[in-house]
Write a protein that holds these residues in place. Structure first.
Motif, PDB file in Angstrom:
ATOM      1  N   GLY A  73      -8.645  10.931  -2.421  1.00  0.00           N
ATOM      2  CA  GLY A  73      -9.187  11.614  -1.251  1.00  0.00           C
ATOM      3  C   GLY A  73      -8.712  13.046  -1.223  1.00  0.00           C
ATOM      4  N   GLY A  74      -9.243  13.812  -0.291  1.00  0.00           N
ATOM      5  CA  GLY A  74      -8.846  15.208  -0.173  1.00  0.00           C
ATOM      6  C   GLY A  74      -9.966  16.161  -0.530  1.00  0.00           C
ATOM      7  N   PRO A  75      -9.778  17.449  -0.248  1.00  0.00           N
ATOM      8  CA  PRO A  75     -10.864  18.426  -0.442  1.00  0.00           C
ATOM      9  C   PRO A  75     -11.330  18.573  -1.883  1.00  0.00           C
ATOM     10  CG  PRO A  75      -8.767  19.501   0.083  1.00  0.00           C
ATOM     11  CD  PRO A  75      -8.576  18.060   0.342  1.00  0.00           C
ATOM     12  N   GLU A  76     -10.449  18.361  -2.853  1.00  0.00           N
ATOM     13  CA  GLU A  76     -10.854  18.562  -4.243  1.00  0.00           C
ATOM     14  C   GLU A  76     -11.862  17.520  -4.704  1.00  0.00           C
ATOM     15  OE1 GLU A  76     -11.293  19.823  -8.165  1.00  0.00           O
ATOM     16  OE2 GLU A  76     -10.862  20.818  -6.271  1.00  0.00           O
ATOM     17  N   VAL A  92      -2.331  -1.200  -3.724  1.00  0.00           N
ATOM     18  CA  VAL A  92      -3.251  -0.085  -3.433  1.00  0.00           C
ATOM     19  C   VAL A  92      -2.450   1.208  -3.441  1.00  0.00           C
ATOM     20  CG1 VAL A  92      -4.851   0.916  -1.765  1.00  0.00           C
ATOM     21  CG2 VAL A  92      -4.664  -1.577  -1.963  1.00  0.00           C
ATOM     22  N   ILE A  93      -3.001   2.233  -4.100  1.00  0.00           N
ATOM     23  CA  ILE A  93      -2.409   3.579  -4.022  1.00  0.00           C
ATOM     24  C   ILE A  93      -3.516   4.576  -3.693  1.00  0.00           C
ATOM     25  CG2 ILE A  93      -1.023   5.356  -5.133  1.00  0.00           C
ATOM     26  CD1 ILE A  93      -0.062   3.366  -7.151  1.00  0.00           C
ATOM     27  N   GLY A  94      -3.265   5.365  -2.661  1.00  0.00           N
ATOM     28  CA  GLY A  94      -4.164   6.462  -2.321  1.00  0.00           C
ATOM     29  C   GLY A  94      -3.524   7.788  -2.680  1.00  0.00           C
ATOM     30  N   PHE A  95      -4.268   8.651  -3.371  1.00  0.00           N
ATOM     31  CA  PHE A  95      -3.744   9.959  -3.777  1.00  0.00           C
ATOM     32  C   PHE A  95      -4.471  11.068  -3.015  1.00  0.00           C
ATOM     33  CE2 PHE A  95      -2.553   7.374  -7.421  1.00  0.00           C
ATOM     34  CZ  PHE A  95      -1.300   7.868  -7.754  1.00  0.00           C
ATOM     35  N   SER A  96      -3.700  12.023  -2.507  1.00  0.00           N
ATOM     36  CA  SER A  96      -4.251  13.190  -1.816  1.00  0.00           C
ATOM     37  C   SER A  96      -4.443  14.304  -2.840  1.00  0.00           C
ATOM     38  CB  SER A  96      -3.282  13.631  -0.716  1.00  0.00           C
ATOM     39  OG  SER A  96      -3.810  14.688   0.037  1.00  0.00           O
ATOM     40  N   CYS A  97      -5.689  14.783  -2.983  1.00  0.00           N
ATOM     41  CA  CYS A  97      -6.052  15.658  -4.112  1.00  0.00           C
ATOM     42  C   CYS A  97      -6.492  17.049  -3.666  1.00  0.00           C
ATOM     43  CB  CYS A  97      -7.179  15.013  -4.921  1.00  0.00           C
ATOM     44  SG  CYS A  97      -6.763  13.370  -5.556  1.00  0.00           S
ATOM     45  N   ASN A 133       3.055  16.691   2.813  1.00  0.00           N
ATOM     46  CA  ASN A 133       1.624  16.441   2.835  1.00  0.00           C
ATOM     47  C   ASN A 133       1.237  15.854   4.186  1.00  0.00           C
ATOM     48  OD1 ASN A 133      -0.902  14.757   2.469  1.00  0.00           O
ATOM     49  ND2 ASN A 133      -0.847  15.851   0.530  1.00  0.00           N
ATOM     50  N   LEU A 134       0.508  16.641   4.956  1.00  0.00           N
ATOM     51  CA  LEU A 134       0.107  16.202   6.296  1.00  0.00           C
ATOM     52  C   LEU A 134      -0.969  15.129   6.230  1.00  0.00           C
ATOM     53  CD1 LEU A 134       0.257  16.556   9.364  1.00  0.00           C
ATOM     54  CD2 LEU A 134      -1.328  18.495   9.147  1.00  0.00           C
ATOM     55  N   ALA A 135      -1.866  15.229   5.242  1.00  0.00           N
ATOM     56  CA  ALA A 135      -3.009  14.317   5.163  1.00  0.00           C
ATOM     57  C   ALA A 135      -2.584  12.861   5.046  1.00  0.00           C
ATOM     58  CB  ALA A 135      -3.897  14.701   3.979  1.00  0.00           C
ATOM     59  N   ILE A 136      -1.622  12.573   4.154  1.00  0.00           N
ATOM     60  CA  ILE A 136      -1.248  11.176   3.963  1.00  0.00           C
ATOM     61  C   ILE A 136      -0.555  10.620   5.209  1.00  0.00           C
ATOM     62  CG2 ILE A 136      -1.174  11.334   1.456  1.00  0.00           C
ATOM     63  CD1 ILE A 136       1.854  11.509   1.591  1.00  0.00           C
ATOM     64  N   ARG A 137       0.035  11.489   5.993  1.00  0.00           N
ATOM     65  CA  ARG A 137       0.667  11.032   7.230  1.00  0.00           C
ATOM     66  C   ARG A 137      -0.384  10.687   8.286  1.00  0.00           C
ATOM     67  NH1 ARG A 137       4.231  13.698   4.357  1.00  0.00           N
ATOM     68  NH2 ARG A 137       6.437  13.101   4.558  1.00  0.00           N
ATOM     69  N   TYR A 138      -1.475  11.436   8.321  1.00  0.00           N
ATOM     70  CA  TYR A 138      -2.574  11.066   9.218  1.00  0.00           C
ATOM     71  C   TYR A 138      -3.174   9.718   8.814  1.00  0.00           C
ATOM     72  CZ  TYR A 138      -3.051  15.199  12.160  1.00  0.00           C
ATOM     73  OH  TYR A 138      -2.846  16.169  13.105  1.00  0.00           O
ATOM     74  N   THR A 159       0.836  -1.195   0.000  1.00  0.00           N
ATOM     75  CA  THR A 159       0.000   0.000   0.000  1.00  0.00           C
ATOM     76  C   THR A 159       0.871   1.246   0.000  1.00  0.00           C
ATOM     77  OG1 THR A 159      -1.711  -1.162   1.248  1.00  0.00           O
ATOM     78  CG2 THR A 159      -1.828   1.237   1.207  1.00  0.00           C
ATOM     79  N   ILE A 160       0.516   2.192  -0.869  1.00  0.00           N
ATOM     80  CA  ILE A 160       1.245   3.455  -0.971  1.00  0.00           C
ATOM     81  C   ILE A 160       0.266   4.612  -0.822  1.00  0.00           C
ATOM     82  CG2 ILE A 160       2.571   4.946  -2.531  1.00  0.00           C
ATOM     83  CD1 ILE A 160       3.692   2.432  -3.813  1.00  0.00           C
ATOM     84  N   LEU A 161       0.671   5.623  -0.078  1.00  0.00           N
ATOM     85  CA  LEU A 161      -0.053   6.892  -0.019  1.00  0.00           C
ATOM     86  C   LEU A 161       0.800   7.932  -0.731  1.00  0.00           C
ATOM     87  CD1 LEU A 161      -1.404   6.757   3.626  1.00  0.00           C
ATOM     88  CD2 LEU A 161      -2.800   6.995   1.557  1.00  0.00           C
ATOM     89  N   ALA A 162       0.240   8.557  -1.745  1.00  0.00           N
ATOM     90  CA  ALA A 162       1.021   9.444  -2.611  1.00  0.00           C
ATOM     91  C   ALA A 162       0.426  10.841  -2.665  1.00  0.00           C
ATOM     92  CB  ALA A 162       1.101   8.866  -4.030  1.00  0.00           C
TER      93      ALA A 162
END
Length: 580
Positions: free
Chosen positions: A89-92, A57-62, A16-21, A3-6
């Protein structure tokens, strides 16, 4: 399950604070790798790096600043690795979820809506076969051509979230990058152009946990902190407690930046900071946006500009805290002339930095949903910047962009502070008039399409004044030389102006025989002839003193140990009256 958070950040120094949370929330059960890039990295390079990690799995912060580049990445990834699960994920992507799914359903699998900690962990549990998809709250997807979403039942209890700052792999870069800190979520205000207006109320993280995280980060090298709380000072007691903690426990070279609501800042808090905060420790960002009361009412923005001025003035008078003030061009019923007034109102406060931005019609905001009421037209893709409305034409927007261009180069970079102060206060009718006239001239010359070096900034301003305000050129030229010499570290090798053959040997002789000519500070340097010639630059010019022209000598001394410049001025008449 790899799993990667990008995230594609705007700059390398950003984190990027969000992917760390998200990683912290799932770290007890899953091994997750963080992968950060920038929007300027070639898409193929990003895709190649992610593909090489062989993720499941890859999650992208947008966000608005990275969504278009992120879409390019995920489309390419799905072509070469169709089995990988893609989560956005993210506000956008939190708003207009159905639109995102319809647009990208062949390239993404899920959208995490709203706060993502529980949703992301739930999706990983679902992928691992631990739970049924119906148990995942806040995850949207397409099923048989229709959107499926089970909303989150409640907001996250922030005091239960694990720290996002304790990953060993982050330690090496803490000195090089900005550390973003979140002590609260939500905003008490309802500004209709802002996403924060959608969430009602403010929730806080555990205070002691936040303090411990800051201690840890400083101990491991972090020096630039930016608090992302929408209104850091909404609670006076909370803000005071944090200010006191940061003053007491900060390490040398640390800087903390906050978003402050100016008109609710209490004078006693500012006085405390003026009395106790070390210079440069804190930096305030204050969103003014507009000084037009009718405009503020239309966007449900409550603002007392007189109290805001009091705050900015008290902070400025304290001399401890730099201030960054924001304006937004294009708000409802603010035409070109009204915005000019807004600009002049705020510029008069003398902030260290003034950011002129343009309204962006963000998904989910009230202003976007009611865009037709003010005949807004705006970009179809992020950042959704406006192209006009019933009060502001596209031509006028382009003119204000000319102002923004030279404002950034000449005020916010602080290369010519004395020169710009003279031009905006004495030569042009208003500060806006100077920046508009110069910005238009800059654009017509084609300079906005080519690069520039430091000397070019001086030469181009000189050319503009020479052609448009020639009567002020002698005084402007003198101030420009002074600014140029004062802002250099170490003696400059070349000057932007054409230097004559005059060697000033007689003036140096006068200074050696009577150093008091240049004042007590210069006299205290006790320079000998060799030092005087080696470490100084001497120029002459015309300066206005009490609105009268006086012929002056300008002497810049550069300390050979530190390189710091000291500027000395003395009249030509006084120098020539001294006997050698």
């Amino acid at each position: 399950m790899k799993t990667i958070l990008a995230s594609l950040n705007a700059k390398y120094i950003h984190t990027n604070l969000a992917i760390r949370y998200l990683k912290a929330a799932a770290a007890d059960d899953y091994e997750i790798e963080l992968a950060e890039y920038t929007i300027n990295d070639p898409v193929l390079n990003i895709v190649g790096d992610l593909y090489a990690k062989k993720p499941d799995v890859i999650g992208f912060s947008c966000y608005i600043w990275n969504i278009e580049e992120t879409i390019q990445v995920i489309k390419m990834l799905k072509k070469i690795h169709p089995e990988v699960k893609i989560i956005l994920g993210g506000p956008e992507v939190t708003y207009d979820v159905n639109d995102w799914l319809e647009r990208l359903h062949e390239n993404i699998d899920f959208v995490a809506v709203g706060e993502g900690e529980a949703t992301f962990k739930g999706l990983l549990d679902y992928f691992a076969g631990k739970i049924d998809f119906k148990q995942v709250r806040g995850a949207a997807c397409m099923i048989d051509g229709s959107m499926h979403l089970i909303p989150q039942p409640q907001k996250t209890d922030l005091k239960t979230l694990p720290s996002p700052f304790r990953f060993p792999e982050d330690r090496a870069d803490l000195k090089k990058r900005i550390t973003y800190i979140e002590t609260s979520r939500g905003c008490p205000f309802q500004c209709q152009f802002c996403l924060s207006s959608i969430e009602v109320g403010v929730r806080y993280f555990d205070r002691e946990a936040v303090k411990n995280d800051i201690r840890y980060l400083m101990q491991h090298g972090a020096r630039i902190f930016k608090f992302v709380d929408r209104t850091f000072n909404i609670s006076r007691s909370y803000a005071m407690e944090m200010f006191e903690f940061l003053i007491d426990e900060h390490l040398p070279g640390t800087v903390f930046q906050f978003e402050i609501t100016g008109d609710i800042m209490r004078p006693e808090v500012i006085q405390y900071l003026n009395d106790h905060a070390p210079a440069g420790l804190f930096r305030f960002e204050i969103g003014v946006q507009s000084t037009n009361d009718h405009t503020n009412e239309l966007v449900k923005r409550k603002q007392n500009f007189d109290k805001l001025k009091r705050t900015v003035t008290m902070v400025k008078d304290g001399g401890k805290i730099d201030q960054h003030l924001d304006l937004i061009a294009g708000l409802p019923e603010e035409n070109y002339h009204s915005f000019k007034q807004t600009f002049n109102d705020v510029y008069e406060l003398g902030p260290e930095e003034l950011q002129l931005g343009f309204l962006k019609m963000l998904r989910g905001t009230g202003l976007r949903m009611n865009a037709a009421a003010h005949q807004y037209i705006y970009m179809d893709h992020a950042p959704y910047e406006i192209l006009g409305n019933n009060q502001l034409s596209f031509d006028e927007i382009l003119r204000i962009k000319q102002v923004e261009d030279v404002l950034e180069k000449y005020w916010n970079d602080h290369r010519l502070d004395e020169t710009i102060a003279y031009l905006t206060e004495e030569v042009f009718d208003t500060p806006f008039d100077f920046y508009q006239d110069f910005g238009t001239y800059w654009d017509e010359k084609g300079w906005s399409r080519i690069g520039h070096q430091l000397e070019d900034l001086f030469k181009r301003l000189y050319q503009f004044i020479e052609e448009n305000q020639p009567e002020s050129l002698p005084y402007v030229s003198y101030l420009m030389k002074k600014d140029y010499l004062a802002k250099h570290r170490f003696k400059p090798r070349k000057a932007w102006w054409t230097k004559g053959d005059k060697r000033f040997s007689d003036v140096y002789d006068h200074l050696l025989s009577n150093p008091a000519l240049a004042g007590k500070k210069f006299m205290s340097l006790s320079l000998n002839q060799k030092e005087l010639h080696k470490h100084t630059v001497l120029e002459e010019g015309l300066k206005l003193v009490d609105h009268k022209p006086v012929k002056m000598y300008l002497l810049a001394y550069y300390d050979p140990k530190t390189g710091d410049a000291s500027i000395f001025e003395f009249s030509k008449e006084e120098a020539e009256s001294v006997s050698i």
